[in-house]
Enzyme design. Structure first.
Site, PDB file in Angstrom:
ATOM      1  N   TRP A  68       0.876  -1.183   0.000  1.00 19.01           N
ATOM      2  CA  TRP A  68       0.000   0.000   0.000  1.00 19.01           C
ATOM      3  C   TRP A  68       0.911   1.231   0.000  1.00 19.01           C
ATOM      4  CZ3 TRP A  68      -2.077   2.651   4.831  1.00 19.01           C
ATOM      5  CH2 TRP A  68      -3.094   3.567   4.508  1.00 19.01           C
ATOM      6  N   ASP A  91      -0.787  -5.916   9.239  1.00 25.43           N
ATOM      7  CA  ASP A  91      -1.793  -4.914   8.891  1.00 25.43           C
ATOM      8  C   ASP A  91      -3.014  -5.681   8.380  1.00 25.43           C
ATOM      9  OD1 ASP A  91      -3.407  -3.005   7.761  1.00 25.43           O
ATOM     10  OD2 ASP A  91      -1.818  -1.991   6.640  1.00 25.43           O
ATOM     11  N   LYS A 144     -13.349  -0.849   6.731  1.00 22.74           N
ATOM     12  CA  LYS A 144     -13.920  -1.666   5.659  1.00 22.74           C
ATOM     13  C   LYS A 144     -14.940  -2.659   6.203  1.00 22.74           C
ATOM     14  CE  LYS A 144     -10.120   0.114   3.867  1.00 22.74           C
ATOM     15  NZ  LYS A 144      -9.826   0.981   2.771  1.00 22.74           N
TER      16      LYS A 144
HETATM   17  C1  LMR Z   1      -6.975   2.247  -0.444  1.00 33.87           C
HETATM   18  O1  LMR Z   1      -5.926   1.620  -0.514  1.00 33.87           O
HETATM   19  O2  LMR Z   1      -7.563   2.671  -1.445  1.00 33.87           O
HETATM   20  C2  LMR Z   1      -7.613   2.501   0.897  1.00 33.87           C
HETATM   21  O3  LMR Z   1      -6.887   1.878   1.888  1.00 33.87           O
HETATM   22  C3  LMR Z   1      -7.870   3.924   1.169  1.00 33.87           C
HETATM   23  C4  LMR Z   1      -6.634   4.728   1.423  1.00 33.87           C
HETATM   24  O4  LMR Z   1      -6.559   5.403   2.458  1.00 33.87           O
HETATM   25  O5  LMR Z   1      -5.699   4.714   0.614  1.00 33.87           O
END
Ligand code: LMR
Length: 395
Positions: free
Chosen positions: A130, A211, A246
């Site tokens: 992420w 996570d 979520k």
């Molecule tokens: C995402 O990856 O789209 C979500 O976790 C929202 C975010 O805060 O990035």
């Protein structure tokens, strides 16, 4: 002074979501941010949340601060949800947790605690991960290493490469793992692979940080926590960053928890003190509303059952949509998209180039991240053919 600030690049997720919002073309499809959408393209409020909210509105008598660790009922409920009601670590009293502003707050507070305990710690992150993990954890001062994770050629976890890279993790290091629904790839570890990682952590002494922002959206609440629970059974220390954004739809209420599974009760209590001090430095006390709702849902049998049913339906819809999207993409493009059905959670990469993703956005009003990560939950009966045709057109 402020005029000295450098202009910043746009956020790789929120920046594209803003572009999508501003797009007025009728055929627009927004598959950027990881937010659950129902069949009508709407992000709904859970009925369990609505009921809890109604009760709270009737009964709430104060808006005084929550204690620094947050709502006790919420923390206890989250510990059980993550670790299981029969967790030995819970029974042994070696778990502590703090309510945080969302999963991001949980990651931030966990990182602060890691930095206090081990300033030289390096955090191992999956490649890819992420995009916010790096600035979020890095702003605390932690250094990073990356481990190979996703193989874009065969769209699966490159577990041999992951293991090879993690062999260099030291006892003072943290290995960041996605509990389920890997963001951005949707490719998860099998239980056998989690067991290998647990053995490595035990042998090498590194600390896993899990996570788990999507528990309940891959294969169900219990199945999705199985890898995490395996680590907790075997290891003296596991750090968990959890979110109710979520799986309870509490996105804007910023409801999360940092949970510390420690060697013993004394360390759990000392870790909690460090977490509270970190929270005090950053935001003092957590926001109440979402955690008071989640705490009710997690401790009330009727609300809990309703919530679990609603979540299971969401999970089923995402997995059903994965199958439908795979079929539509294959039909329109003639390309094999079987991996979409194998992957789990909200995200998958479509395997497109940046140029193709940009073309989709500019020419077709179809928005995804430039990595071609899509939010599968944004696909529905009304847009699925358009999505598949547009992707086929740029392939
Ligand atoms: C995402 O990856 O789209 C979500 O976790 C929202 C975010 O805060 O990035």
């Amino acid at each position: 002074m402020l005029e000295n600030l450098e202009p910043l690049p746009v956020d790789p997720i929120l920046g594209l979501a803003a572009l999508a919002r501003a797009d007025t073309r009728a055929q627009k499809v927004d598959l950027t941010v990881g937010v659950y959408m129902d069949d009508s393209g709407h992000c709904p409020v859970f009925r369990a949340v609505q009921q809890a909210q109604h009760e709270l509105a009737q009964q709430e008598s104060t808006k005084a601060y929550l204690p620094p660790a947050g709502d006790e009922r919420f923390n206890a409920g989250m510990q059980q949800l993550l670790l299981g009601a029969d967790s030995a670590a819970l029974r042994d009293g070696r778990v502590s947790s703090i309510q945080t502003p969302g999963g991001c707050g949980a990651l931030r507070i966990s990182s602060e605690v890691v930095f206090s305990a081990s300033p030289d710690a390096r955090v191992w992150v999956s490649n890819p991960t992420w995009p916010v993990h790096i600035p979020l954890l890095g702003s605390v001062g932690l250094a990073f290493q990356s481990y190979r994770y996703y193989n874009p050629v065969d769209h699966s976890v490159d577990f041999d490469a992951m293991v090879e890279d993690l062999q260099a993790a030291r006892p003072s290091d943290v290995v960041l793992l996605h509990g389920c629904c890997h963001n951005p790839s949707g490719a998860d570890l099998t239980l056998e692979q989690w067991a290998v990682i647990a053995d490595m952590a035990q042998a090498q002494g590194f600390t896993p940080m899990v996570d788990i922002a999507y528990q309940g959206l891959a294969d169900g609440l219990e199945a999705d926590a199985a890898g995490l629970r395996l680590l907790v059974e075997q290891l003296p220390e596991v750090i968990i960053a959890a979110s109710c954004s979520k799986n309870m739809g509490l996105y804007r209420e910023r409801t999360g928890a940092a949970v510390f599974v420690c060697q013993n009760t004394q360390t759990a209590s000392r870790t909690l003190d460090q977490a509270k001090a970190a929270a005090r430095r950053v935001y003092s006390m957590p926001p109440a509303h979402g955690a008071l709702l989640a705490g009710r849902i997690l401790s009330d049998a009727t609300l809990g059952t309703l919530w679990r049913e609603e979540l299971a339906q969401m999970c089923q819809r995402i997995n059903r949509t994965r199958g439908e999207l795979r079929a539509a993409l294959q039909q329109h493009s003639g390309v094999d998209f079987a991996f979409i059905e194998r992957e789990r959670g909200m995200f998958s990469f479509l395997g497109l180039s940046i140029e193709q993703a940009v073309r989709l956005r500019e020419e077709y009003s179809l928005y995804m991240l430039e990595s071609s990560r899509i939010n599968v939950a944004g696909v529905n009966a009304d847009n699925i053919d358009y999505v598949a045709q547009s992707v086929a057109a740029v392939l």
